[in-house]
Write a protein that holds these residues in place. Structure first.
Motif, PDB file in Angstrom:
ATOM      1  N   GLY A   1      18.353  50.030  34.081  1.00 27.30           N
ATOM      2  CA  GLY A   1      17.328  50.103  33.047  1.00 27.30           C
ATOM      3  C   GLY A   1      17.795  50.800  31.795  1.00 27.30           C
ATOM      4  O   GLY A   1      16.970  51.279  31.007  1.00 27.30           O
ATOM      5  N   GLN A   2      19.091  50.849  31.574  1.00 27.09           N
ATOM      6  CA  GLN A   2      19.671  51.563  30.429  1.00 27.09           C
ATOM      7  C   GLN A   2      18.976  51.180  29.130  1.00 27.09           C
ATOM      8  O   GLN A   2      18.780  50.010  28.825  1.00 27.09           O
ATOM      9  N   ASN A   3      18.610  52.211  28.351  1.00 33.52           N
ATOM     10  CA  ASN A   3      17.901  51.983  27.101  1.00 33.52           C
ATOM     11  C   ASN A   3      18.244  53.088  26.117  1.00 33.52           C
ATOM     12  O   ASN A   3      18.879  54.076  26.478  1.00 33.52           O
ATOM     13  N   MET A   4      17.809  52.940  24.886  1.00 32.21           N
ATOM     14  CA  MET A   4      18.145  53.899  23.835  1.00 32.21           C
ATOM     15  C   MET A   4      17.249  55.137  23.850  1.00 32.21           C
ATOM     16  O   MET A   4      17.582  56.139  23.222  1.00 32.21           O
ATOM     17  N   GLN A   5      16.114  55.081  24.550  1.00 38.17           N
ATOM     18  CA  GLN A   5      15.128  56.150  24.445  1.00 38.17           C
ATOM     19  C   GLN A   5      15.294  57.245  25.502  1.00 38.17           C
ATOM     20  O   GLN A   5      15.492  58.414  25.174  1.00 38.17           O
TER      21      GLN A   5
ATOM     22  N   ASN B   1      16.782  57.996  29.686  1.00 35.59           N
ATOM     23  CA  ASN B   1      17.408  57.566  30.934  1.00 35.59           C
ATOM     24  C   ASN B   1      17.595  58.771  31.851  1.00 35.59           C
ATOM     25  O   ASN B   1      17.940  59.856  31.391  1.00 35.59           O
TER      26      ASN B   1
ATOM     27  N   HIS C   1      20.142  59.866  24.701  1.00 36.98           N
ATOM     28  CA  HIS C   1      19.252  58.940  25.400  1.00 36.98           C
ATOM     29  C   HIS C   1      18.783  59.517  26.738  1.00 36.98           C
ATOM     30  O   HIS C   1      18.337  58.783  27.615  1.00 36.98           O
TER      31      HIS C   1
ATOM     32  N   SER D   1      17.487  55.293  14.322  1.00 40.50           N
ATOM     33  CA  SER D   1      17.558  55.296  15.779  1.00 40.50           C
ATOM     34  C   SER D   1      18.083  56.641  16.243  1.00 40.50           C
ATOM     35  O   SER D   1      18.923  57.253  15.587  1.00 40.50           O
TER      36      SER D   1
ATOM     37  N   MET E   1      21.608  47.277  17.977  1.00 41.50           N
ATOM     38  CA  MET E   1      20.912  48.525  18.277  1.00 41.50           C
ATOM     39  C   MET E   1      21.529  49.724  17.567  1.00 41.50           C
ATOM     40  O   MET E   1      20.972  50.820  17.575  1.00 41.50           O
TER      41      MET E   1
END
Length: 387
Positions: free
Chosen positions: A102-106, A108, A223, A282, A308
């Motif tokens: 589920g790796q994401n920028m917000q 983890n 992140h 970001s 991204m």
């Protein structure tokens, strides 16, 4: 007994099929190229590109996927033949040892299921690598050493200033000779051991990012969940990296870690692949204040190529990001940091680098500025700071 042996044989066949198909399928899905080669640019841009003496990129994750980098691939973004086709002199190959599901920028969690474990098994790697981040790291280090050795005198594993000077000298008469450096993406690979810093240095690692997509023993990720600065272990590791001659890569680090490293480190830092908040706001990108602090440290900033980090459409935003760093602190602090083969969709593979030259020309950059961005800054940074 015969049925049991047949069952074992069947499992073995399925495993062999998996080794030959699963990693390739995964990489094809994770590393797409939005516009397939070949790429065309104006005659003026091509002529300028062909005049460039030294082209370099600060970040590529090609070692993760198990491809033979000695052969030209039909997937992914970088291999040695495509480096030569693009006249690239130096590539920083970085090691990814763990990636959260589920790796994401917000946000983890460091406890999330690790995506790299099944990939490691599917590639047919030794069981010693299945559950050891350090073993995975050393395995990828050895793989790069083997790829370089397979090239004979046509590739150099850059571990020292002397190696780099050799590369520069040889390329004056033979542009087919390429250089490869080695980095680590995320200090979790060290498994909380300062002694492992000695091991990875011996294996050729010359750059380490304290964190990747999750918090670890060094401190907080950009992140992650805690946004903390360097831990006591992280501070000790930074000091030892300075002593050994391993550059600190601030890509993916929390703002607090960035501040702590810039306060503690006695050596210039690298941000190997990033965007700037002035172009794309970001949490993985650098603020103007951070850019100014990194420049004051004597560091270098690699601009990434994926949406991204820079937004869409990528190419004009890559140019805008480079231009922003130049206008804020000076041309000498900005470079290319593609994040090729880093589980990202990119607008072009490494053979498309002439498109950046064309974009810089259209934005009014001088030839000297373009030379700086495309590789001279990286060359000069390592000539000045590599032991």
């Amino acid at each position: 007994m015969k049925k049991f042996l047949f069952f074992l044989f069947l499992l073995f066949v399925i495993y062999l099929i998996g080794i030959n198909t699963v990693p390739q399928y995964i990489e094809t899905q994770r590393n797409p190229v939005k516009i397939a080669p070949p790429y065309s640019v104006s005659s003026e841009a091509k002529a300028l590109y062909d005049r460039l003496d030294f082209i370099a990129d600060l970040h590529c994750d090609a070692l993760l996927w198990g491809r033979n980098l000695n052969k030209r691939g039909d997937r992914g973004h970088v291999d040695f033949p495509r480096m030569r086709e693009a006249h690239v002199a130096l590539e920083m190959f970085t090691i990814v040892s763990k990636s959260p599901a589920g790796q994401n920028m917000q946000s983890n969690s460091e406890d999330a299921f690790d995506n790299i474990t099944p990939l490691t098994i599917a590639k047919g790697e030794s069981p010693w690598n299945w559950f050891s981040l350090m073993n995975r790291t050393l395995s990828q280090s050895n793989a790069l050493a083997d790829f370089v050795e397979n090239e004979g005198e046509k590739a150099i594993f850059i571990k020292s200033k002397t190696d780099l000077e050799k590369l520069i000298s040889i390329r004056k008469t033979d542009k087919q000779v390429i250089g490869a450096m080695l980095g680590i993406e995320g200090g979790h690979a060290l498994e909380a051991s300062l002694e492992n810093l000695d091991k990875v240095f011996e294996a050729g690692v010359r750059m380490i990012g304290p964190t990747h997509f999750f918090d670890n023993e060094f401190g907080g990720s950009a992140h992650g969940e805690n946004s903390e600065g360097l831990t006591d272990f992280g501070k000790s590791a930074v000091r030892k990296m300075n002593e050994l001659g391993i550059f600190i890569d601030l890509a993916h680090s929390s703002p607090a870690i960035i501040d702590d490293v810039l306060e503690i480190s006695t050596k210039p830092v690298i941000v190997s692949h990033t965007g700037v908040r002035a172009v794309l706001d970001s949490q993985r990108n650098l603020s103007d204040t951070q850019i100014q602090k990194i420049a004051a440290n004597g560091g270098i900033i690699g601009i990434a190529f994926f949406d991204m980090a820079v937004g869409e459409p990528e190419l004009p935003n890559i140019i805008a990001s480079i231009q922003h760093v130049r206008d804020l602190v000076g041309i000498e602090f900005v470079a290319l940091g593609s994040d090729y083969d880093g589980s990202v969709a990119v607008p072009f593979d490494i053979t498309g680098l002439p498109l950046i030259v064309e974009g810089l020309m259209e934005a009014g950059f001088s030839e000297d500025e373009i030379r700086a961005v495309m590789g001279e800054n990286v060359k000069n940074f390592f000539l000045k700071n590599l032991n």
